[in-house]
Design a protein around this motif. Structure first.
Motif, short mmCIF file in Angstrom:
data_model
loop_
_atom_site.label_atom_id
_atom_site.label_comp_id
_atom_site.label_asym_id
_atom_site.label_seq_id
_atom_site.Cartn_x
_atom_site.Cartn_y
_atom_site.Cartn_z
N THR A 33 0.81 -1.22 0.00
CA THR A 33 0.00 0.00 0.00
C THR A 33 0.85 1.27 0.00
OG1 THR A 33 -1.76 -1.18 1.18
CG2 THR A 33 -1.84 1.23 1.21
N THR A 36 2.17 1.76 -3.63
CA THR A 36 1.17 2.17 -4.62
C THR A 36 0.71 3.60 -4.38
OG1 THR A 36 -0.61 1.14 -3.32
CG2 THR A 36 0.38 -0.18 -5.07
N TYR A 48 -5.00 0.09 -9.70
CA TYR A 48 -4.10 -0.36 -8.65
C TYR A 48 -4.73 -1.46 -7.79
CZ TYR A 48 -1.10 3.67 -9.60
OH TYR A 48 -0.26 4.57 -10.21
N SER A 50 -3.55 -3.19 -3.98
CA SER A 50 -2.53 -3.16 -2.93
C SER A 50 -2.94 -4.02 -1.74
CB SER A 50 -2.28 -1.72 -2.47
OG SER A 50 -3.44 -1.16 -1.90
N ARG A 59 -0.50 -10.71 -2.74
CA ARG A 59 -0.39 -9.80 -3.88
C ARG A 59 0.40 -10.40 -5.03
NH1 ARG A 59 2.10 -6.59 0.19
NH2 ARG A 59 4.36 -6.33 -0.02
#
Length: 241
Positions: A33, A36, A48, A50, A59
């Protein structure tokens, strides 16, 4: 197609042209996170995905799944192979034989932080993370000990956190068993980003210095010195005066 992209310290200027090109042509950007959030400032029109800390596998699997039909960038700060996601992506790709993976290198903080301080990595060096989430502390401190004996410059990543507030101090105690307390050291925080801070200090001063996860620490060897306010480790060339 899956690209594993190292985007450098977080500033647009520290990102390689190749990394920028790959991100621009990707359909989805996947990452931690905090990373991004950085890239959204530069590439706001991208899609995106995250996840938080300790959700690396989730991920990577998301990136692999989506790269079957789309172009995906799995992003990491610094270099994607230096404490990054490249290794895990390759490991998990065994279950995705039809997915092509390309690793895109980036500028790791040992290099970008070293440039801020001067030239601390002019000779042999080692990089050690003090995070014990994946590596036991007894193994970390043993590596610190051996690096200290070798007289290599030591670069420390992840030097502290709320749960590891004394780890850097403990590492310094180990290093001072083999190196002079006046050894030249340096710290750089928020490399290439707003609020960047740097400092050159001695090893004994470093022991009592508060740092965080956004700080990279440089511990010089027996030849490292301060020249015009810069931390310099000589390569060994003999200069005729």
């Amino acid at each position: 197609m899956l690209y594993v992209v190292g985007f450098g310290s977080g500033s647009r200027e520290n990102m390689t042209l190749e990394a920028e090109k790959i991100i621009l042509k990707s359909d989805i950007i996947v990452g931690y996170t905090a990373y991004t959030d950085i890239l959204k400032k530069y590439f706001p029109d991208k899609e995106y995905y995250s996840t938080g800390m300790r959700q690396e596998r989730e991920r990577v699997i998301y990136a692999l799944e989506n790269s079957k039909k789309k172009t995906v960038s799995l992003v990491c700060s610094g270099d994607s192979s230096v404490y990054g996601m490249a290794g895990l992506a390759i490991e998990l790709s065994i279950n995705y034989p039809d997915v092509d993976i390309e690793i895109i290198s980036g500028v790791t903080s040992a290099l970008s932080g070293g440039a801020v301080l001067g030239s601390p990595l002019g000779h042999d060096f080692t990089v050690i993370s003090l995070s014990d989430l994946l590596t036991p502390w007894d193994k970390i401190i043993r590596r610190i000990e051996y690096a200290s004996i070798s007289d290599c410059v030591i670069v420390i990543y992840n030097p502290s956190s709320k749960k590891r507030a004394d780890y850097l101090s403990r590492a310094c105690d180990m290093i001072m068993m083999y190196r002079n307390p006046d050894t030249v050291c340096g710290t750089v925080r928020n490399i290439g980003r707003e609020g960047q801070e740097s400092r050159i200090l001695t090893l004994s001063e470093l022991k009592n210095t508060a740092v965080d996860m956004f700080t990279t620490v440089f511990i010089g060897n027996s030849e490292t010195k301060v020249i015009n306010g810069r931390m310099v480790t000589p390569r060994g060339y003999k200069i005729n005066e």
